[in-house]
Design a protein around this motif. Sequence first.
Motif, PDB file in Angstrom:
ATOM      1  N   LEU A   1      44.406  96.722 -24.966  1.00 14.00           N
ATOM      2  CA  LEU A   1      44.475  96.444 -26.398  1.00 14.00           C
ATOM      3  C   LEU A   1      43.198  95.755 -26.888  1.00 14.00           C
ATOM      4  O   LEU A   1      42.756  95.988 -28.017  1.00 14.00           O
ATOM      5  CB  LEU A   1      45.699  95.595 -26.721  1.00 14.00           C
ATOM      6  N   HIS A   2      42.593  94.927 -26.047  1.00 21.07           N
ATOM      7  CA  HIS A   2      41.297  94.336 -26.402  1.00 21.07           C
ATOM      8  C   HIS A   2      40.249  95.418 -26.586  1.00 21.07           C
ATOM      9  O   HIS A   2      39.537  95.470 -27.593  1.00 21.07           O
ATOM     10  CB  HIS A   2      40.849  93.354 -25.321  1.00 21.07           C
ATOM     11  N   ASP A   3      40.152  96.331 -25.612  1.00 22.67           N
ATOM     12  CA  ASP A   3      39.135  97.383 -25.670  1.00 22.67           C
ATOM     13  C   ASP A   3      39.403  98.344 -26.822  1.00 22.67           C
ATOM     14  O   ASP A   3      38.472  98.817 -27.480  1.00 22.67           O
ATOM     15  CB  ASP A   3      39.092  98.146 -24.343  1.00 22.67           C
ATOM     16  N   TRP A   4      40.687  98.633 -27.066  1.00 21.48           N
ATOM     17  CA  TRP A   4      41.013  99.510 -28.198  1.00 21.48           C
ATOM     18  C   TRP A   4      40.616  98.839 -29.509  1.00 21.48           C
ATOM     19  O   TRP A   4      40.023  99.468 -30.393  1.00 21.48           O
ATOM     20  CB  TRP A   4      42.510  99.825 -28.201  1.00 21.48           C
ATOM     21  N   SER A   5      40.929  97.546 -29.626  1.00 23.52           N
ATOM     22  CA  SER A   5      40.590  96.814 -30.838  1.00 23.52           C
ATOM     23  C   SER A   5      39.083  96.757 -31.061  1.00 23.52           C
ATOM     24  O   SER A   5      38.607  96.804 -32.202  1.00 23.52           O
ATOM     25  CB  SER A   5      41.148  95.386 -30.757  1.00 23.52           C
TER      26      SER A   5
ATOM     27  N   LEU B   1      46.254 104.500 -31.396  1.00 24.63           N
ATOM     28  CA  LEU B   1      47.119 103.416 -30.968  1.00 24.63           C
ATOM     29  C   LEU B   1      48.392 103.944 -30.317  1.00 24.63           C
ATOM     30  O   LEU B   1      48.856 103.378 -29.313  1.00 24.63           O
ATOM     31  CB  LEU B   1      47.466 102.526 -32.163  1.00 24.63           C
ATOM     32  N   ASP B   2      48.950 105.031 -30.836  1.00 22.50           N
ATOM     33  CA  ASP B   2      50.157 105.593 -30.236  1.00 22.50           C
ATOM     34  C   ASP B   2      49.902 106.022 -28.790  1.00 22.50           C
ATOM     35  O   ASP B   2      50.753 105.836 -27.911  1.00 22.50           O
ATOM     36  CB  ASP B   2      50.655 106.792 -31.047  1.00 22.50           C
ATOM     37  N   GLU B   3      48.724 106.600 -28.543  1.00 19.98           N
ATOM     38  CA  GLU B   3      48.379 106.996 -27.178  1.00 19.98           C
ATOM     39  C   GLU B   3      48.267 105.789 -26.261  1.00 19.98           C
ATOM     40  O   GLU B   3      48.698 105.820 -25.100  1.00 19.98           O
ATOM     41  CB  GLU B   3      47.056 107.758 -27.170  1.00 19.98           C
ATOM     42  N   VAL B   4      47.672 104.723 -26.771  1.00 26.41           N
ATOM     43  CA  VAL B   4      47.526 103.498 -25.984  1.00 26.41           C
ATOM     44  C   VAL B   4      48.900 102.928 -25.627  1.00 26.41           C
ATOM     45  O   VAL B   4      49.167 102.565 -24.475  1.00 26.41           O
ATOM     46  CB  VAL B   4      46.696 102.461 -26.765  1.00 26.41           C
ATOM     47  N   VAL B   5      49.780 102.871 -26.611  1.00 31.29           N
ATOM     48  CA  VAL B   5      51.121 102.334 -26.373  1.00 31.29           C
ATOM     49  C   VAL B   5      51.892 103.221 -25.398  1.00 31.29           C
ATOM     50  O   VAL B   5      52.575 102.721 -24.484  1.00 31.29           O
ATOM     51  CB  VAL B   5      51.880 102.184 -27.701  1.00 31.29           C
TER      52      VAL B   5
ATOM     53  N   PRO C   1      45.962  94.540 -37.682  1.00 35.91           N
ATOM     54  CA  PRO C   1      44.795  94.463 -36.792  1.00 35.91           C
ATOM     55  C   PRO C   1      44.296  93.038 -36.582  1.00 35.91           C
ATOM     56  O   PRO C   1      43.713  92.725 -35.544  1.00 35.91           O
ATOM     57  CB  PRO C   1      43.744  95.317 -37.510  1.00 35.91           C
ATOM     58  N   ARG C   2      44.549  92.164 -37.547  1.00 32.75           N
ATOM     59  CA  ARG C   2      44.111  90.779 -37.403  1.00 32.75           C
ATOM     60  C   ARG C   2      44.877  90.084 -36.283  1.00 32.75           C
ATOM     61  O   ARG C   2      44.319  89.219 -35.585  1.00 32.75           O
ATOM     62  CB  ARG C   2      44.306  90.040 -38.727  1.00 32.75           C
TER      63      ARG C   2
ATOM     64  N   GLU D   1      43.281  85.625 -41.926  1.00 30.02           N
ATOM     65  CA  GLU D   1      42.353  86.494 -42.657  1.00 30.02           C
ATOM     66  C   GLU D   1      40.921  86.354 -42.142  1.00 30.02           C
ATOM     67  O   GLU D   1      40.239  87.365 -41.912  1.00 30.02           O
ATOM     68  CB  GLU D   1      42.400  86.136 -44.146  1.00 30.02           C
ATOM     69  N   LEU D   2      40.462  85.128 -41.944  1.00 26.64           N
ATOM     70  CA  LEU D   2      39.068  84.899 -41.562  1.00 26.64           C
ATOM     71  C   LEU D   2      38.836  85.048 -40.061  1.00 26.64           C
ATOM     72  O   LEU D   2      37.876  85.694 -39.635  1.00 26.64           O
ATOM     73  CB  LEU D   2      38.615  83.507 -42.019  1.00 26.64           C
ATOM     74  N   PHE D   3      39.688  84.431 -39.249  1.00 23.71           N
ATOM     75  CA  PHE D   3      39.529  84.534 -37.799  1.00 23.71           C
ATOM     76  C   PHE D   3      39.836  85.951 -37.324  1.00 23.71           C
ATOM     77  O   PHE D   3      39.177  86.470 -36.422  1.00 23.71           O
ATOM     78  CB  PHE D   3      40.470  83.576 -37.060  1.00 23.71           C
ATOM     79  N   GLY D   4      40.862  86.557 -37.930  1.00 23.67           N
ATOM     80  CA  GLY D   4      41.282  87.881 -37.507  1.00 23.67           C
ATOM     81  C   GLY D   4      40.510  89.005 -38.157  1.00 23.67           C
ATOM     82  O   GLY D   4      40.680  90.170 -37.795  1.00 23.67           O
TER      83      GLY D   4
END
Length: 217
Positions: free
Chosen positions: A183-187, A195-199, A118-119, A34-37
């Motif tokens: 995934l880093h840049d998307w996040s 996300l579907d496009e990225v995958v 997302p976390r 919860e906190l780190f993510g």
Amino acid sequence: MAGRLKGPTGRYGGKSAEERQAERRRRFLAAALELFGGSPGYRGTTVAALSEAAGLSTRQFYEEFRTLEDVLAALHLQVNDWAEEAVLDTFAAVDSLPLVERVTAIFRAYARNVTADPRRIRITFVEIVGVSPRLESQRLARRARWIDLIVAEATAAAARGEAVDRDYRLAATAFIGSVNGLLHDWSAGWVEAGLDEVVDELVRQLLGILRPVGEWG
């Protein structure tokens, strides 16, 4: 602090010391997710804040961990283990499918697991990066496991005559770099795509690496 404090032994409340320890550890890792993510992230979290979020004391924290970095290391491994379990379960379910369908199903199983929360994305692709030499070593070791998995699948596909027979390690390494980077840049909000496009894009890259027989000269 040189090491963890020793926790109590014996049974209490119907639970053994080992059961209580496992429960505390689960609570600390859930709070860390919860906190780190989320907010404030790993670098903004203190032992006191994590302990409060877990509903435990700082003494109990030091009975389980030495530092917050130990918690991040354990959480990173857990998130990767969840994704790996999802992938291996899918391997067994799609073994008889043609190459394109099989590879697509396997990668989508990975993507569904790691992006469902997302976390988890933030732990895997953001918070773990650049923390320390120790965690960089761990991150690269887990990445190597994903590379080995892709190479093994590609080699098996080539043996069945489904893919070109070649050394896939360099290509698999490049693909994992693409997964991590995209995934880093998307996040981080740097990619203007869903996300579907990225995958979908990553699936196309993986299929291109495998080069199914008849699709390339």
